[in-house]
Design a protein around this motif. Structure first.
Motif, short mmCIF file in Angstrom:
data_model
loop_
_atom_site.label_atom_id
_atom_site.label_comp_id
_atom_site.label_asym_id
_atom_site.label_seq_id
_atom_site.Cartn_x
_atom_site.Cartn_y
_atom_site.Cartn_z
N VAL A 42 0.84 -1.20 0.00
CA VAL A 42 0.00 0.00 0.00
C VAL A 42 0.87 1.25 0.00
CG1 VAL A 42 -1.75 1.31 1.27
CG2 VAL A 42 -1.89 -1.19 1.18
N LEU A 43 1.90 1.25 0.84
CA LEU A 43 2.80 2.40 0.93
C LEU A 43 3.54 2.61 -0.39
CD1 LEU A 43 4.26 4.60 2.53
CD2 LEU A 43 5.89 2.85 3.31
N ALA A 44 4.05 1.52 -0.96
CA ALA A 44 4.78 1.62 -2.23
C ALA A 44 3.87 2.13 -3.34
CB ALA A 44 5.38 0.27 -2.61
N GLY A 45 2.63 1.64 -3.35
CA GLY A 45 1.67 2.10 -4.35
C GLY A 45 1.38 3.58 -4.23
N PHE A 46 1.24 4.05 -2.99
CA PHE A 46 0.99 5.47 -2.75
C PHE A 46 2.16 6.32 -3.26
CE2 PHE A 46 1.87 9.14 -0.02
CZ PHE A 46 0.73 9.90 -0.25
N ILE A 47 3.39 5.90 -2.94
CA ILE A 47 4.56 6.67 -3.35
C ILE A 47 4.69 6.71 -4.87
CG2 ILE A 47 7.09 6.70 -3.32
CD1 ILE A 47 6.94 5.59 -0.47
N LYS A 48 4.52 5.57 -5.52
CA LYS A 48 4.66 5.53 -6.98
C LYS A 48 3.56 6.33 -7.68
CE LYS A 48 5.23 0.97 -7.06
NZ LYS A 48 5.40 -0.40 -7.61
N ALA A 49 2.35 6.24 -7.18
CA ALA A 49 1.25 6.99 -7.80
C ALA A 49 1.44 8.49 -7.62
CB ALA A 49 -0.09 6.55 -7.18
#
Length: 489
Positions: A42-49
């Motif tokens: 979830v954290l990685a997805g937030f950062i990449k988006a």
């Protein structure tokens, strides 16, 4: 308590709702939580988006800054409103003018995207009744279309406030996504021999129309050979490279326009110095266009993957058997490579002739070709037209599409005011279907909306009635579908 809630709302509105990068990041977080992803995913997805959208903003700002001197020069010298027909320039135009013209922020476009996607999912969820089988999953295209649709519909209903305007927009755009992707299901299955996806892009109605016409013109004794049997000079293959093709195309266009403006004007305007080479100034301008477009596309790819995954995972769980709509470029792996090149060349020819006509007849709006419509629109049309109608269709229909892209875009962008901000989406459906929608809504108000909804709902019903036995079979069991239709492997 009320004061506390107001404080929370103000914080959310100021820091998330009005900041598109964080709003997209929040949508990804919600999607992944619902999919029960691990916290680090979830954290990685937030950062990449979030970072991806910020990269997009850098590229978009560079494109505008790189092209602004030319727009200013054309307007000053010839009193023309020059615009680029390109999805990214269209999105930039919305971002630049939304607050000036309508007093709205780009975050409203993010809400529209979410609402329209929910409508698309619901229409497919009830496919037993709606006959709509496809979900639009091409995230960066959704963003571009949501931006342009927001402007067009708000132009027709400028006094309608939230949430009614967003629900109205979401219904129309969601219907367009569901119906458009559904229109390409059969022809994509025929092209790919049952690969199990449809096309979700900017020319869905165009693909359906030209595939139908190609099939009709290729019957009887006048059948045309497919492009698979023809060979082109190797040097033409360089146009399959986005950066190379963009630079060459923009060098041609920038070169002509800058030559018309002249070096003395550019020196007077402070764009170049007396000692600078005019040739290298043109080359640098064209190369910067390619560079900034590449940066923008990198940003899109970075955040769209996360955005798409968060929604596609949900839709896959909730809607078993739904057909995913994907980017048009996926079709290039199934059609003739020569069709891609031929579609680009004949589409460019159509666009150039149409632009010449605008200049000759002293159009108040000057259209400049963008790489995305001239390549992706026309290459895709050629791939599908070649599959159904052979080489003649692969040449004729991209040429017609090129004419339509310029004339249709010049009309709608000048009418609604987007041309003033330098860009319009410009691809086939948005030069035909959406101008038609806008005219209906502007002059017939809610009556126009009713006509649009009825027409869109009827299209899949008519598709179903034309072949009830095979309509759902084409995706559920393509081999049986081919047997029923007598299609040879």
């Amino acid at each position: 308590m009320l004061q506390f809630l107001e404080t929370i709302w103000e914080f959310f509105a100021n820091n998330i709702l009005t900041q598109p990068q964080y709003f997209i990041g929040l949508m990804v977080v919600i999607g992944y939580i619902l999919l029960r992803r691990a916290w680090y995913d979830v954290l990685a997805g937030f950062i990449k988006a979030t970072a991806g959208f910020m990269i997009l903003q850098v590229g978009a700002g560079g494109l505008v800054g790189n092209f602004r001197p030319i727009l200013v020069g054309l307007k000053d010298r010839f009193n023309l409103d020059a615009m680029v027909i390109d999805p990214y320039f269209g999105q930039n135009a919305v971002q630049a003018g939304l607050m000036d013209v309508f007093g709205r922020t780009f975050s409203s476009v993010m809400l529209l995207l979410l609402i329209a996607f929910i409508f698309n999912i619901l229409l497919v969820a009830f496919k037993k009744y709606t006959k709509m089988r496809a979900i639009f999953t091409t995230g960066h295209v959704q963003l571009q279309q949501a931006a342009t649709a927001f402007w067009l519909i708000l132009f027709a209903f400028p006094t309608l406030n939230d949430p009614m305007i967003l629900l109205l927009m979401g219904l129309i755009l969601g219907l367009y996504w569901a119906v458009g992707t559904n229109l390409t299901v059969r022809i994509t299955q025929d092209l790919t021999d049952g690969a199990g996806f449809s096309i979700a892009h900017q020319q869905m109605f165009g693909l359906a129309l030209f595939s139908y016409l190609a099939e009709k013109m290729n019957t009887g004794k006048n059948k045309s050979k497919r492009l698979e049997d023809m060979k082109f000079p190797g040097f033409l293959q360089i146009f399959n490279e986005n950066l190379v093709a963009t630079t060459i195309l923009m060098t041609f266009f920038f070169g002509i326009i800058l030559l018309v403006l002249g070096k003395p004007y550019l020196i007077t305007a402070g764009q170049m110095t007396e000692s600078s080479s005019f040739f290298f100034y043109i080359m640098t301008t064209a190369l910067r266009f390619g560079v900034y477009l590449s940066i923008l596309q990198l940003g899109v790819r970075t955040f769209v993957t996360e955005l798409s995954n968060s929604f596609v995972g949900i839709s896959t769980r909730l809607l078993p058997g739904a057909v995913p709509g994907v980017d048009c470029a996926v079709s290039y792996g199934f059609g003739s490579p020569n069709a891609v090149t031929l579609g680009f060349l004949f589409g460019a020819l159509g666009q150039f002739l149409a632009i010449g006509a605008l200049i000759i007849f002293k159009s108040p709006v000057l259209v400049i070709a963008g790489f995305v419509p001239v390549f992706f629109d026309n290459a895709t049309i050629a791939v599908f037209a070649n599959n159904k109608g052979g080489v003649r269709a692969a040449m004729l229909f991209p040429f017609i599409a090129g004419l339509v892209q310029v004339f249709g875009s010049a009309f709608i962008a000048s009418w609604v005011g987007m041309a003033t901000y330098g860009g319009y989406l410009g691809m086939f459906d948005w030069a035909t279907v959406w101008p038609f929608f806008t005219v209906l809504m502007k002059y017939l108000s809610y009556g126009g909306v009713a006509i649009i909804v009825i027409l869109m709902v009827l299209i899949p019903q008519l598709q179903y009635r034309s072949d009830k036995d095979n309509y759902f079979l084409v995706t559920e069991d393509y081999e049986q579908y081919k047997l029923n239709k007598g299609i040879q492997a």
